[in-house]
Write a protein that holds these residues in place. Structure first.
Motif, mmCIF file in Angstrom:
data_model
loop_
_atom_site.group_PDB
_atom_site.id
_atom_site.type_symbol
_atom_site.label_atom_id
_atom_site.label_comp_id
_atom_site.label_asym_id
_atom_site.label_seq_id
_atom_site.Cartn_x
_atom_site.Cartn_y
_atom_site.Cartn_z
ATOM 1 N N ALA A 134 2.557 20.962 -42.304
ATOM 2 C CA ALA A 134 1.027 21.120 -42.034
ATOM 3 C C ALA A 134 0.392 22.227 -42.339
ATOM 4 C CB ALA A 134 0.833 20.800 -40.373
ATOM 5 N N ALA A 135 1.041 23.400 -42.131
ATOM 6 C CA ALA A 135 0.547 24.828 -42.321
ATOM 7 C C ALA A 135 0.237 24.752 -44.120
ATOM 8 C CB ALA A 135 1.544 25.869 -42.367
ATOM 9 N N LEU A 136 1.032 24.208 -44.980
ATOM 10 C CA LEU A 136 0.502 24.076 -46.227
ATOM 11 C C LEU A 136 -0.304 23.415 -46.574
ATOM 12 C CD1 LEU A 136 4.285 23.586 -47.915
ATOM 13 C CD2 LEU A 136 2.869 25.727 -47.724
ATOM 14 N N ASP A 137 -0.618 22.512 -45.780
ATOM 15 C CA ASP A 137 -2.108 21.520 -45.973
ATOM 16 C C ASP A 137 -3.379 22.172 -45.264
ATOM 17 O OD1 ASP A 137 -0.730 19.581 -47.297
ATOM 18 O OD2 ASP A 137 -0.117 18.408 -45.625
ATOM 19 N N ASP A 138 -3.112 22.676 -43.985
ATOM 20 C CA ASP A 138 -4.329 23.221 -43.303
ATOM 21 C C ASP A 138 -4.321 24.809 -43.128
ATOM 22 O OD1 ASP A 138 -4.773 20.584 -42.993
ATOM 23 O OD2 ASP A 138 -3.370 20.323 -41.026
ATOM 24 N N GLY A 139 -3.349 25.690 -43.615
ATOM 25 C CA GLY A 139 -3.572 26.898 -43.436
ATOM 26 C C GLY A 139 -2.545 27.391 -42.392
ATOM 27 N N CYS A 140 -2.583 26.759 -41.091
ATOM 28 C CA CYS A 140 -1.918 26.988 -39.951
ATOM 29 C C CYS A 140 -1.413 25.913 -39.440
ATOM 30 C CB CYS A 140 -2.633 28.193 -39.222
ATOM 31 S SG CYS A 140 -1.734 28.891 -37.651
ATOM 32 N N ALA A 141 -0.319 25.956 -38.598
ATOM 33 C CA ALA A 141 0.062 24.922 -37.595
ATOM 34 C C ALA A 141 0.981 25.523 -36.640
ATOM 35 C CB ALA A 141 0.843 23.643 -38.381
ATOM 36 N N VAL A 142 1.277 24.728 -35.628
ATOM 37 C CA VAL A 142 2.018 25.567 -34.662
ATOM 38 C C VAL A 142 3.285 24.572 -33.786
ATOM 39 C CG1 VAL A 142 1.958 26.688 -32.398
ATOM 40 C CG2 VAL A 142 -0.155 26.884 -33.832
ATOM 41 N N ASN A 143 4.420 25.245 -33.708
ATOM 42 C CA ASN A 143 5.489 24.615 -32.907
ATOM 43 C C ASN A 143 5.158 25.177 -31.539
ATOM 44 O OD1 ASN A 143 7.744 23.673 -31.709
ATOM 45 N ND2 ASN A 143 9.051 24.731 -32.995
ATOM 46 N N LEU A 144 4.834 24.312 -30.810
ATOM 47 C CA LEU A 144 4.880 24.956 -29.207
ATOM 48 C C LEU A 144 6.260 25.104 -28.508
ATOM 49 C CD1 LEU A 144 1.896 22.841 -27.934
ATOM 50 C CD2 LEU A 144 1.954 24.999 -29.009
ATOM 51 N N ALA A 145 7.191 25.237 -29.313
ATOM 52 C CA ALA A 145 8.500 25.700 -28.885
ATOM 53 C C ALA A 145 9.175 26.760 -30.093
ATOM 54 C CB ALA A 145 9.481 24.596 -28.357
ATOM 55 N N GLY A 146 10.317 26.395 -30.067
ATOM 56 C CA GLY A 146 10.937 27.075 -31.432
ATOM 57 C C GLY A 146 11.351 28.394 -31.354
ATOM 58 N N GLY A 147 11.577 29.210 -32.518
ATOM 59 C CA GLY A 147 11.914 30.748 -32.467
ATOM 60 C C GLY A 147 13.194 30.998 -32.208
ATOM 61 N N THR A 148 13.920 29.863 -32.410
ATOM 62 C CA THR A 148 15.551 30.005 -31.836
ATOM 63 C C THR A 148 16.392 30.880 -32.898
ATOM 64 O OG1 THR A 148 15.904 27.877 -32.986
ATOM 65 C CG2 THR A 148 15.517 27.928 -30.528
ATOM 66 N N HIS A 149 16.217 32.195 -33.068
ATOM 67 C CA HIS A 149 16.508 33.128 -34.081
ATOM 68 C C HIS A 149 17.803 33.713 -33.917
ATOM 69 C CE1 HIS A 149 14.275 36.454 -31.801
ATOM 70 N NE2 HIS A 149 14.947 35.860 -30.825
ATOM 71 N N HIS A 150 18.347 33.337 -32.698
ATOM 72 C CA HIS A 150 19.859 33.922 -32.413
ATOM 73 C C HIS A 150 21.019 33.056 -32.837
ATOM 74 C CE1 HIS A 150 18.198 37.230 -30.324
ATOM 75 N NE2 HIS A 150 17.746 36.310 -29.370
ATOM 76 N N ALA A 151 20.523 31.630 -33.482
ATOM 77 C CA ALA A 151 21.496 30.806 -33.913
ATOM 78 C C ALA A 151 22.080 31.156 -35.276
ATOM 79 C CB ALA A 151 21.031 29.313 -33.903
ATOM 80 N N HIS A 152 23.529 31.447 -35.348
ATOM 81 C CA HIS A 152 24.004 31.637 -36.587
ATOM 82 C C HIS A 152 24.404 30.590 -37.585
ATOM 83 C CE1 HIS A 152 23.923 35.549 -34.701
ATOM 84 N NE2 HIS A 152 24.487 36.126 -35.877
ATOM 85 N N ALA A 153 24.774 30.580 -38.469
ATOM 86 C CA ALA A 153 25.075 29.484 -39.277
ATOM 87 C C ALA A 153 26.277 28.690 -38.613
ATOM 88 C CB ALA A 153 25.650 29.768 -40.810
ATOM 89 N N ALA A 154 27.132 28.974 -38.178
ATOM 90 C CA ALA A 154 28.452 28.456 -37.402
ATOM 91 C C ALA A 154 28.561 28.838 -35.714
ATOM 92 C CB ALA A 154 29.811 28.913 -38.006
ATOM 93 N N HIS A 155 27.499 29.133 -35.288
ATOM 94 C CA HIS A 155 27.582 29.464 -33.721
ATOM 95 C C HIS A 155 26.326 29.476 -33.323
ATOM 96 C CE1 HIS A 155 27.817 33.738 -34.558
ATOM 97 N NE2 HIS A 155 27.065 33.923 -33.237
ATOM 98 N N GLY A 203 22.630 33.073 -27.130
ATOM 99 C CA GLY A 203 21.026 33.325 -26.621
ATOM 100 C C GLY A 203 20.138 32.386 -26.544
ATOM 101 N N PHE A 204 20.631 31.337 -25.926
ATOM 102 C CA PHE A 204 19.602 30.092 -25.754
ATOM 103 C C PHE A 204 19.022 29.504 -27.012
ATOM 104 C CE2 PHE A 204 18.038 32.856 -21.900
ATOM 105 C CZ PHE A 204 19.309 32.301 -20.963
ATOM 106 N N CYS A 205 19.869 29.805 -28.075
ATOM 107 C CA CYS A 205 19.419 29.183 -29.566
ATOM 108 C C CYS A 205 20.753 28.367 -29.915
ATOM 109 C CB CYS A 205 19.072 30.348 -30.470
ATOM 110 S SG CYS A 205 17.935 31.384 -29.918
ATOM 111 N N VAL A 206 20.662 27.125 -30.289
ATOM 112 C CA VAL A 206 21.603 26.162 -30.901
ATOM 113 C C VAL A 206 21.526 25.871 -32.223
ATOM 114 C CG1 VAL A 206 22.492 23.791 -30.541
ATOM 115 C CG2 VAL A 206 21.505 24.725 -28.640
ATOM 116 N N PHE A 207 20.166 25.532 -32.743
ATOM 117 C CA PHE A 207 19.971 25.431 -34.419
ATOM 118 C C PHE A 207 18.898 26.457 -34.547
ATOM 119 C CE2 PHE A 207 21.461 21.070 -33.415
ATOM 120 C CZ PHE A 207 22.659 21.198 -33.739
#
Length: 306
Positions: free
Chosen positions: A103-124, A127-131
């Motif tokens: 949506a951002a590519l179309d409109d300039g900006c869009a939002v996930n009202l969750a997300g940011g699960t930046h502690h999930a690694h490739a294989a584990h 810190g509250f992050c799965v994917f």
């Protein structure tokens, strides 16, 4: 401006669990009541597919998460009890960032009202992050040829170690994390650019360092899309934060990142990331201001008049 929400996919947690799951529904309700958005601006995302998740994650890990085959130690490391709802919620959260990027590519900006699960690694997970929604979304859009370069601008108070690990050596993804030096994770993984802040850092010093770092992000990463992790946890009254930003300091941070993208005509997808204020309404207020700042900067015409 499109807002993708996943709070209807509830992750069941035991009583007293410290993760503030209720913030997501409260955030959507706050934005719906703001008068700044039309009903059609809100959408539930399609869940990320196995193929999409495997762009950033080990196929065996994805399969084991889905089948409930994680060990007790792996579940403890994530911090959530395993359930089918956890799997669905995690897939939807990754799907929401993919959808926000499109949506951002179309409109300039869009939002996930969750997300940011930046502690999930490739294989584990941890810190509250799965994917890892940012890494998955970046890899999906790159694989589809929609962009050639993406930057992850991570302003959560905790370092984006999973994103750094997954994207290490990937010349198409520039990773930047600005975080507390003495906070989790206690062993950091080098991003393309890391800014480590001492405990108690306040608004002025934070914003000065962020401004200089953003210049590097755009000069070195040359992104065609930015994924912005707008953590609420640098807030001075966050239980897990250790920094000392005010409400206005966090709003200025958001305006700085989003304006930098807008002025360079780089689309930006925003994810909420962490927030553990002692009063959950403070976290919701911070996240809400992030979204309203994006609305003001990228979609200034009221929806009923546009």
């Amino acid at each position: 401006m499109k807002l993708f929400y996943t709070d209807v996919f509830v992750l069941p947690l035991p009583a007293g669990h410290r993760f503030p799951m209720a913030k997501y529904a409260r955030l959507r309700e706050r934005l719906q009541a703001s008068g700044e958005f039309a009903a059609s601006d809100f959408a539930t995302p399609v869940a990320a597919s196995r193929e999409q998740l495997c762009r950033a994650h080990d196929a065996r890990y994805v399969a084991r998460v889905s089948a409930g085959e994680l060990s007790a130690a792996e579940v403890r490391r994530i911090g959530f009890p395993w359930s089918r709802e956890m799997v669905e919620r995690s897939r939807r959260s990754a799907g929401a960032t993919i959808a926000a990027c499109r949506a951002a590519l179309d409109d300039g900006c869009a939002v996930n009202l969750a997300g940011g699960t930046h502690h999930a690694h490739a294989a584990h997970g941890e810190g509250f992050c799965v994917f890892n929604d940012a890494a998955v979304a970046a890899r999906v859009l790159l694989a589809e040829g929609l962009i050639e370069r993406v930057a992850v601008v991570d302003c959560d108070v905790h370092q984006g170690n999973g994103t750094a690990s997954i994207c290490a050596g990937d010349a198409q993804i520039f990773t930047f994390s600005m975080h507390g030096a003495r906070n989790f994770p206690f062993t950091k993984t080098a991003s393309d650019l890391d800014i480590e802040l001492p405990d108690g850092t306040e608004d002025a010093d934070y914003l000065q360092q962020l401004a200089a770092a953003l210049e590097q992000v755009f000069a070195r990463g040359r992104p065609e899309l930015v994924i912005y992790l707008a953590g609420a946890d640098p807030f001075h009254d966050d239980r897990l934060g250790r920094l000392a930003l005010s409400f206005d300091g966090l709003a200025a941070r958001d305006a700085m990142v989003l304006t930098a993208c807008r002025d360079r005509r780089v689309p930006v997808a925003v994810a909420m990331a962490g927030g553990y204020a002692r009063q959950i309404d403070d976290t919701v207020r911070i996240h809400g201001r992030t979204v309203l700042t994006a609305r003001r900067l990228f979609d200034p015409v009221p929806p009923l008049l546009g």
